[in-house]
Design an enzyme around this catalytic site. Structure first.
Site, PDB file in Angstrom:
ATOM      1  N   TYR A   1      -7.579  41.175  32.822  1.00 20.15           N
ATOM      2  CA  TYR A   1      -6.438  40.465  32.231  1.00 20.15           C
ATOM      3  C   TYR A   1      -6.499  38.966  32.565  1.00 20.15           C
ATOM      4  O   TYR A   1      -6.292  38.109  31.685  1.00 20.15           O
ATOM      5  CB  TYR A   1      -5.180  41.114  32.780  1.00 20.15           C
ATOM      6  CG  TYR A   1      -3.862  40.600  32.289  1.00 20.15           C
ATOM      7  CD1 TYR A   1      -3.362  40.963  31.043  1.00 20.15           C
ATOM      8  CD2 TYR A   1      -3.064  39.787  33.096  1.00 20.15           C
ATOM      9  CE1 TYR A   1      -2.114  40.523  30.609  1.00 20.15           C
ATOM     10  CE2 TYR A   1      -1.828  39.349  32.681  1.00 20.15           C
ATOM     11  CZ  TYR A   1      -1.353  39.715  31.437  1.00 20.15           C
ATOM     12  OH  TYR A   1      -0.118  39.273  31.023  1.00 20.15           O
TER      13      TYR A   1
ATOM     14  N   LYS B   1      -6.775  36.009  29.855  1.00 21.12           N
ATOM     15  CA  LYS B   1      -5.665  35.058  29.756  1.00 21.12           C
ATOM     16  C   LYS B   1      -6.134  33.616  29.945  1.00 21.12           C
ATOM     17  O   LYS B   1      -5.566  32.690  29.352  1.00 21.12           O
ATOM     18  CB  LYS B   1      -4.575  35.417  30.768  1.00 21.12           C
ATOM     19  CG  LYS B   1      -3.783  36.682  30.395  1.00 21.12           C
ATOM     20  CD  LYS B   1      -3.164  36.591  29.018  1.00 21.12           C
ATOM     21  CE  LYS B   1      -2.017  37.556  28.790  1.00 21.12           C
ATOM     22  NZ  LYS B   1      -1.563  37.539  27.376  1.00 21.12           N
TER      23      LYS B   1
HETATM   24  P1  NAD Z   1       5.873  44.347  26.276  1.00 15.27           P
HETATM   25  O1  NAD Z   1       5.050  45.530  26.646  1.00 15.27           O
HETATM   26  O2  NAD Z   1       7.354  44.427  26.479  1.00 15.27           O
HETATM   27  O3  NAD Z   1       5.606  43.979  24.757  1.00 15.27           O
HETATM   28  C1  NAD Z   1       4.305  43.923  24.242  1.00 15.27           C
HETATM   29  C2  NAD Z   1       4.301  44.520  22.858  1.00 15.27           C
HETATM   30  O4  NAD Z   1       2.981  44.412  22.325  1.00 15.27           O
HETATM   31  C3  NAD Z   1       4.657  46.010  22.823  1.00 15.27           C
HETATM   32  O5  NAD Z   1       5.751  46.233  21.963  1.00 15.27           O
HETATM   33  C4  NAD Z   1       3.399  46.686  22.295  1.00 15.27           C
HETATM   34  O6  NAD Z   1       3.656  47.798  21.448  1.00 15.27           O
HETATM   35  C5  NAD Z   1       2.739  45.544  21.541  1.00 15.27           C
HETATM   36  N1  NAD Z   1       1.307  45.757  21.378  1.00 15.27           N
HETATM   37  C6  NAD Z   1       0.418  46.138  22.310  1.00 15.27           C
HETATM   38  N2  NAD Z   1      -0.800  46.256  21.773  1.00 15.27           N
HETATM   39  C7  NAD Z   1      -0.684  45.912  20.474  1.00 15.27           C
HETATM   40  C8  NAD Z   1      -1.600  45.827  19.403  1.00 15.27           C
HETATM   41  N3  NAD Z   1      -2.897  46.150  19.555  1.00 15.27           N
HETATM   42  N4  NAD Z   1      -1.162  45.447  18.187  1.00 15.27           N
HETATM   43  C9  NAD Z   1       0.153  45.145  17.999  1.00 15.27           C
HETATM   44  N5  NAD Z   1       1.069  45.221  18.979  1.00 15.27           N
HETATM   45  C10 NAD Z   1       0.656  45.600  20.208  1.00 15.27           C
HETATM   46  O7  NAD Z   1       5.263  43.114  27.081  1.00 15.27           O
HETATM   47  P2  NAD Z   1       5.813  41.622  27.357  1.00 15.27           P
HETATM   48  O8  NAD Z   1       6.066  41.498  28.806  1.00 15.27           O
HETATM   49  O9  NAD Z   1       6.865  41.234  26.410  1.00 15.27           O
HETATM   50  O10 NAD Z   1       4.480  40.792  27.080  1.00 15.27           O
HETATM   51  C11 NAD Z   1       4.271  39.984  25.945  1.00 15.27           C
HETATM   52  C12 NAD Z   1       3.086  39.076  26.204  1.00 15.27           C
HETATM   53  O11 NAD Z   1       3.374  38.215  27.297  1.00 15.27           O
HETATM   54  C13 NAD Z   1       1.797  39.803  26.574  1.00 15.27           C
HETATM   55  O12 NAD Z   1       0.698  39.123  26.011  1.00 15.27           O
HETATM   56  C14 NAD Z   1       1.747  39.673  28.074  1.00 15.27           C
HETATM   57  O13 NAD Z   1       0.435  39.774  28.581  1.00 15.27           O
HETATM   58  C15 NAD Z   1       2.325  38.287  28.228  1.00 15.27           C
HETATM   59  N6  NAD Z   1       2.845  38.017  29.555  1.00 15.27           N
HETATM   60  C16 NAD Z   1       3.992  38.615  29.963  1.00 15.27           C
HETATM   61  C17 NAD Z   1       4.462  38.330  31.241  1.00 15.27           C
HETATM   62  C18 NAD Z   1       5.740  38.904  31.738  1.00 15.27           C
HETATM   63  O14 NAD Z   1       6.155  38.544  32.853  1.00 15.27           O
HETATM   64  N7  NAD Z   1       6.413  39.775  30.976  1.00 15.27           N
HETATM   65  C19 NAD Z   1       3.748  37.475  32.086  1.00 15.27           C
HETATM   66  C20 NAD Z   1       2.595  36.875  31.631  1.00 15.27           C
HETATM   67  C21 NAD Z   1       2.155  37.151  30.349  1.00 15.27           C
END
Ligand code: NAD
Length: 301
Positions: free
Chosen positions: A162, A166
């Protein structure tokens, strides 16, 4: 109020967490929203469902907004972009947000864990942006967001796959911002922290209240608004705090001398200077970096 009337936005992974928050907010502010989500698990395994995307679309519509669901995986990038074209005729804003986790200590990380995380985060962002790019170029307007992570910026135990993907997104964004400039396409990266199903077991107590996705959303929308010209930037954003992140380097040392062989001992003898951040330097462009090196080389003679 900053509005998005007439703009078409694709938010990937918009069925949950951060993406859902962005999609709802874009819808509320007048954009036509493609709510992409395949409704998968946090690891990318198991069954898929149209429900998360449908629920977000229903919510947007119930508030008077325009939205359509797209259930493709982000790996089917052309189909995702086509959903925007077929339903709304253009694509102005692409928020690359969909994501999964396959956390394992490095020793236990399989090629499948590595590849899948790279495919969904980095490769799909390339594919999606590449598919949207010709439309954005032609209309001389585009706003692209990629979602990086502090796990990439600082490293995080169990997230070698990851973290690497990233950081790859930061590099992608840096170059797209340069290639897009001529066509009025901006590209920025965010490293958010927010309570979601992805992070609920990783964050400290109080995160649900203090680290809501709603506290990340305003930055993303601002970066996607026509009034914001910023491009090639990376932002950390969490809990209502946000700030810009850039690389810096030590002022370093020229360890080579004129007419003398350069040795390992030259490195050792200058080590304190090489690693000291007492007078940090940073460059805004690669050209600045090359100039800096050429000046350093000239200083030898
Ligand atoms: P989340 O799991 O709540 O939402 C992610 C969504 O992506 C889910 O609804 C899932 O169904 C969808 N998804 C996964 N694979 C997919 C695909 N192949 N095609 C289409 N949709 C797909 O996660 P989140 O925390 O809201 O994360 C959103 C983004 O932010 C991600 O890229 C994550 O890596 C990044 N991020 C989040 C955090 C955090 O603290 N939440 C921190 C750093 C980065």
């Amino acid at each position: 109020m900053l509005r998005f009337d007439g703009r078409v936005v694709i938010v990937t992974g918009a069925g949950n967490g951060l993406g859902k928050e962005y999609a709802l907010a874009f819808g509320e502010r007048g954009a036509s929203v493609v709510v992409n989500d395949l409704g998968g698990s946090t690891s990318g395994d198991g069954s898929k469902s149209s429900r998360p995307a449908d629920e977000v679309v229903d919510l947007i519509k119930s508030r008077g907004g325009k939205a359509v669901a797209d259930y493709h995986s982000v790996e089917d990038a052309k189909a995702v972009i086509q959903t925007a074209i077929d339903n709304f005729g253009r694509v102005d804003i692409l928020v690359n947000n969909a994501g999964i986790l396959r956390d394992k200590s490095f020793v236990n990380m399989t090629e499948q864990d590595w590849d899948l995380v790279h495919r969904i985060h980095l490769r799909a962002a390339y594919l999606l942006t590449h598919a949207a790019w010709p439309y954005m170029r032609k209309q001389k307007y585009g706003k692209v967001i990629v979602t990086s992570s502090t796990s990439g910026l600082y490293g995080n135990f169990g997230q070698a796959n990851y973290s690497a993907a990233k950081m790859g997104l930061v590099g992608l964004s840096n170059t797209l911002s340069l290639e897009g400039a001529k066509y009025n396409i901006t590209c920025n990266a965010i490293a958010p922290t927010a309570f979601s199903r992805l992070t609920q077991d990783l964050l400290p107590p109080g995160a649900e209240e203090n680290l809501k996705p709603a506290f990340v959303m305003p930055l993303v929308l601002y970066l996607c608004h026509e009034s914001c010209a910023d491009t090639g930037s990376l932002f950390e954003v969490a809990g209502g705090w946000m700030g810009k992140v850039r690389l810096q380097k030590s002022s370093g040392a020229m360890v080579r001398r004129a007419n003398a062989p350069m040795t390992v001992e030259d490195v050792r003898d200058n080590w304190q200077e090489i690693v000291s951040f007492a007078k940090p330097l940073y460059h805004l462009t690669q050209a600045d970096q090359v100039t800096h090196i050429m000046n350093a080389v000239e200083s030898i003679s």
